[in-house]
Motif scaffolding. Structure first.
Motif: not given
Length: 202
Positions: A2-6, A53-54, A84-85, A177-179
């Protein structure tokens, strides 16, 4: 992830806006919460990119839980989660410095427009069209950014919850995003033959 995407999206936006305003030195957008205990957390005379939101993407949820690994063993692990973010881009230009045109409300609207123009021109990011993506997270394969419209009531409720007066902003949905932690729950040999007992006891 999440952090790397943003962080990646912030860096891409920052480079684009700096070219638009003709200033390659300072940052134009920051990865930041909207508010903190002191008020608006976004630095003055800049844009803020904030996660608000997530949600889990359930329409394409992976159902498979067993896999064959490279050495032929069966592994069982939980299906991946797809997220989805919801990301808010906010312009913090409040005319605090009346003699500084760079702190003008109109300048904030202009830079917010640059952010919208950027995602209009490029809303899908892959390793092929964005070589810098791998540098933020090797597992990031694709990011899709869509403009998300919400009602005046939702807008009012959001700014009431964050405890601040409204600032010009635009909301985007970043998907998916796939976790997958790859935590193995079970492992064993695959079933290669099934023997059926056709003998019946009388």
């Amino acid at each position: 992830m999440i952090h790397s995407t943003l962080e990646f999206l912030t860096a891409e936006l920052n480079a684009f806006i700096k070219l638009k305003v003709g200033d390659t030195m300072g940052n134009r957008i920051y990865l930041s919460s909207v508010t903190n205990e002191a008020g608006i957390a976004i630095p003055d005379q800049s844009l803020g990119l904030s996660l608000i939101n997530i949600e889990e993407e359930r329409t394409i949820k992976e159902q498979r839980s067993t896999y064959i690994n490279p050495v032929g063993k069966v592994e069982k692990r939980n299906p991946e989660i797809q997220l989805n973010l919801y990301v808010l881009i906010t312009a913090n230009f409040q005319n605090k410095n009346l003699n500084d045109s760079s702190d003008d409300y109109v300048e904030g609207l202009k830079q917010l427009g640059y952010a919208i123009a950027f995602f209009q021109s490029k809303n899908v990011f892959t390793k092929e069209n964005s070589p810098g993506l791998s540098g933020f997270d090797p597992e990031l394969m694709k990011i899709v950014v869509e403009l998300y419209s919400y009602s005046f009531e939702q807008l009012y409720n959001f700014w009431t919850v964050v405890g601040a007066k409204y600032l010009p902003s635009v909301l985007y949905k970043v998907k998916t995003l796939k976790i997958q932690e790859n935590a193995i729950q079970e492992s064993g040999d695959p079933i290669e033959k099934i023997h059926l007992d056709t003998l019946h006891k009388s």
